[in-house]
Scaffold this motif. Structure first.
Motif, PDB file in Angstrom:
ATOM      1  N   GLY A 150       0.840  -1.192   0.000  1.00 56.28           N
ATOM      2  CA  GLY A 150       0.000   0.000   0.000  1.00 56.28           C
ATOM      3  C   GLY A 150       0.875   1.241   0.000  1.00 56.28           C
ATOM      4  O   GLY A 150       2.088   1.163  -0.191  1.00 56.28           O
ATOM      5  N   VAL A 151       0.256   2.387   0.192  1.00 46.04           N
ATOM      6  CA  VAL A 151       0.990   3.660   0.278  1.00 46.04           C
ATOM      7  C   VAL A 151       0.925   4.135   1.721  1.00 46.04           C
ATOM      8  O   VAL A 151      -0.155   4.265   2.302  1.00 46.04           O
ATOM      9  CB  VAL A 151       0.396   4.731  -0.665  1.00 46.04           C
ATOM     10  CG1 VAL A 151       1.153   6.044  -0.523  1.00 46.04           C
ATOM     11  CG2 VAL A 151       0.416   4.248  -2.111  1.00 46.04           C
TER      12      VAL A 151
ATOM     13  N   TYR B 278       6.348   9.799   1.493  1.00 48.95           N
ATOM     14  CA  TYR B 278       5.472   8.708   1.076  1.00 48.95           C
ATOM     15  C   TYR B 278       6.312   7.479   0.744  1.00 48.95           C
ATOM     16  O   TYR B 278       7.361   7.581   0.122  1.00 48.95           O
ATOM     17  CB  TYR B 278       4.656   9.102  -0.163  1.00 48.95           C
ATOM     18  CG  TYR B 278       3.727  10.247   0.099  1.00 48.95           C
ATOM     19  CD1 TYR B 278       2.465  10.030   0.630  1.00 48.95           C
ATOM     20  CD2 TYR B 278       4.117  11.554  -0.170  1.00 48.95           C
ATOM     21  CE1 TYR B 278       1.609  11.085   0.883  1.00 48.95           C
ATOM     22  CE2 TYR B 278       3.263  12.615   0.091  1.00 48.95           C
ATOM     23  CZ  TYR B 278       2.019  12.379   0.616  1.00 48.95           C
ATOM     24  OH  TYR B 278       1.174  13.419   0.870  1.00 48.95           O
TER      25      TYR B 278
ATOM     26  N   LEU C 221       5.654   3.773  -1.043  1.00 50.80           N
ATOM     27  CA  LEU C 221       4.765   2.866  -1.767  1.00 50.80           C
ATOM     28  C   LEU C 221       5.417   1.491  -1.753  1.00 50.80           C
ATOM     29  O   LEU C 221       6.536   1.329  -2.240  1.00 50.80           O
ATOM     30  CB  LEU C 221       4.537   3.345  -3.196  1.00 50.80           C
ATOM     31  CG  LEU C 221       3.365   2.699  -3.942  1.00 50.80           C
ATOM     32  CD1 LEU C 221       2.931   3.568  -5.107  1.00 50.80           C
ATOM     33  CD2 LEU C 221       3.641   1.299  -4.403  1.00 50.80           C
TER      34      LEU C 221
ATOM     35  N   ARG D 180      -1.090   4.201   6.743  1.00 47.52           N
ATOM     36  CA  ARG D 180      -1.415   3.796   5.376  1.00 47.52           C
ATOM     37  C   ARG D 180      -2.560   4.652   4.846  1.00 47.52           C
ATOM     38  O   ARG D 180      -3.541   4.916   5.551  1.00 47.52           O
ATOM     39  CB  ARG D 180      -1.825   2.325   5.319  1.00 47.52           C
ATOM     40  CG  ARG D 180      -1.996   1.861   3.880  1.00 47.52           C
ATOM     41  CD  ARG D 180      -2.462   0.440   3.693  1.00 47.52           C
ATOM     42  NE  ARG D 180      -2.554  -0.377   4.850  1.00 47.52           N
ATOM     43  CZ  ARG D 180      -1.875  -1.508   5.022  1.00 47.52           C
ATOM     44  NH1 ARG D 180      -1.042  -1.932   4.111  1.00 47.52           N
ATOM     45  NH2 ARG D 180      -2.057  -2.223   6.109  1.00 47.52           N
TER      46      ARG D 180
ATOM     47  N   SER E   8      -5.328   3.151  -0.737  1.00 51.50           N
ATOM     48  CA  SER E   8      -4.215   2.491  -1.422  1.00 51.50           C
ATOM     49  C   SER E   8      -4.283   0.971  -1.282  1.00 51.50           C
ATOM     50  O   SER E   8      -3.428   0.267  -1.797  1.00 51.50           O
ATOM     51  CB  SER E   8      -2.878   2.999  -0.878  1.00 51.50           C
ATOM     52  OG  SER E   8      -2.649   2.548   0.443  1.00 51.50           O
TER      53      SER E   8
ATOM     54  N   CYS F 280      -2.036  -4.272  -6.131  1.00 47.78           N
ATOM     55  CA  CYS F 280      -0.717  -3.740  -5.792  1.00 47.78           C
ATOM     56  C   CYS F 280       0.326  -4.503  -6.608  1.00 47.78           C
ATOM     57  O   CYS F 280       0.444  -5.721  -6.477  1.00 47.78           O
ATOM     58  CB  CYS F 280      -0.488  -3.917  -4.292  1.00 47.78           C
ATOM     59  SG  CYS F 280       0.928  -3.042  -3.667  1.00 47.78           S
TER      60      CYS F 280
ATOM     61  N   ALA G 131      -0.378   0.925  -6.437  1.00 46.50           N
ATOM     62  CA  ALA G 131      -1.146   0.500  -5.266  1.00 46.50           C
ATOM     63  C   ALA G 131      -2.525   1.129  -5.418  1.00 46.50           C
ATOM     64  O   ALA G 131      -2.720   2.315  -5.145  1.00 46.50           O
ATOM     65  CB  ALA G 131      -0.490   0.942  -3.967  1.00 46.50           C
ATOM     66  N   ARG G 132      -3.442   0.348  -5.947  1.00 46.19           N
ATOM     67  CA  ARG G 132      -4.805   0.776  -6.253  1.00 46.19           C
ATOM     68  C   ARG G 132      -4.798   2.029  -7.132  1.00 46.19           C
ATOM     69  O   ARG G 132      -4.471   1.934  -8.297  1.00 46.19           O
ATOM     70  CB  ARG G 132      -5.629   0.964  -4.984  1.00 46.19           C
ATOM     71  CG  ARG G 132      -7.105   1.071  -5.283  1.00 46.19           C
ATOM     72  CD  ARG G 132      -7.940   0.952  -4.066  1.00 46.19           C
ATOM     73  NE  ARG G 132      -9.233   1.556  -4.262  1.00 46.19           N
ATOM     74  CZ  ARG G 132     -10.038   1.854  -3.283  1.00 46.19           C
ATOM     75  NH1 ARG G 132      -9.688   1.622  -2.040  1.00 46.19           N
ATOM     76  NH2 ARG G 132     -11.199   2.393  -3.536  1.00 46.19           N
TER      77      ARG G 132
ATOM     78  N   TYR H  79      -2.854   4.739  -6.796  1.00 46.36           N
ATOM     79  CA  TYR H  79      -1.583   5.457  -6.727  1.00 46.36           C
ATOM     80  C   TYR H  79      -0.544   4.755  -7.588  1.00 46.36           C
ATOM     81  O   TYR H  79      -0.555   3.534  -7.726  1.00 46.36           O
ATOM     82  CB  TYR H  79      -1.057   5.483  -5.280  1.00 46.36           C
ATOM     83  CG  TYR H  79      -1.938   6.252  -4.341  1.00 46.36           C
ATOM     84  CD1 TYR H  79      -1.729   7.613  -4.128  1.00 46.36           C
ATOM     85  CD2 TYR H  79      -2.980   5.622  -3.660  1.00 46.36           C
ATOM     86  CE1 TYR H  79      -2.539   8.319  -3.256  1.00 46.36           C
ATOM     87  CE2 TYR H  79      -3.788   6.326  -2.789  1.00 46.36           C
ATOM     88  CZ  TYR H  79      -3.567   7.676  -2.595  1.00 46.36           C
ATOM     89  OH  TYR H  79      -4.366   8.384  -1.737  1.00 46.36           O
TER      90      TYR H  79
END
Length: 192
Positions: A10-11, A31, A33, A125, A129, A133, A153-154, A156
């Motif tokens: 995820g992010v 951030y 990822l 998280r 996100s 992935c 990630a979704r 992002y």
């Protein structure tokens, strides 16, 4: 290397870093990822960066770009230890290991502590996100030594690519910027 533990992808946004010295930062936008194997990290200073193309900036505006950080590579986990093996870095390679002890306070809040306890970081998280992935290494067809990676990630994504000309190893980009030979690698930072 195996995939990371299920809770990592995820992010993640860093909410706080606290150093043993007492220095803390919650203003810088950081951030991370994470995909099942690959990661990318982006760190944007709290001071405004110039919003123009490199060619349109004055020489005095260039140093602000030296304060950004970004890196990407492969993540390895072993129980509560997480190590990020950097394969590309916006800053000069320092040779320092990037490794921390991880503790999930909740499934969406993660505490990272240095192995020597010199810092701790609070990560949260981004809820949107979670989901699909993926990460993929890329290689330039006309320059096989040029690599990049695309991470999703979704909703992002993060794309990272290495420089056409590597930087001389050191501690920080600003140290090479003032030197005549430092200008060429700096100019290459925003290319490709």
């Amino acid at each position: 290397m195996n995939q990371v533990a299920q809770g990592y992808p995820g992010v993640w946004k860093r909410r706080l870093i606290q150093h043993r010295s007492g220095h803390s930062d919650s203003a810088k936008a950081v951030y991370w990822l994470q995909t099942p194997r690959l990661f990318a990290d982006l760190r944007i200073p709290s001071t405004a960066l110039p919003g123009l193309a490199l060619e349109a900036l004055s020489y005095s505006q260039h140093p602000a770009l030296c304060e950004q950080k970004g890196f990407a590579g492969v993540t390895q986990t072993d129980a509560d230890i997480c190590q990020w093996h950097r394969k590309m870095d916006y800053q000069p390679v320092s040779g320092d290991e990037d490794i921390g002890r991880m503790h999930f306070e909740t499934s969406e809040r993660l505490i990272e502590t240095a192995l020597d306890e010199s810092y701790y970081e609070v990560w949260e998280r981004l809820p949107d996100s979670l989901g699909a992935c993926r990460g993929q290494w890329l290689q330039a067809m006309d320059e096989p030594s040029r690599q990049g990676c695309l991470l999703l990630a979704r909703d992002y994504f993060l794309f990272a690519a290495n420089r056409p000309t590597p930087l001389t190893p050191g501690t920080h980009l600003r140290e090479t910027f003032g030197q005549p030979e430092g200008l060429k690698p700096f100019g290459a930072v925003l290319q490709g």
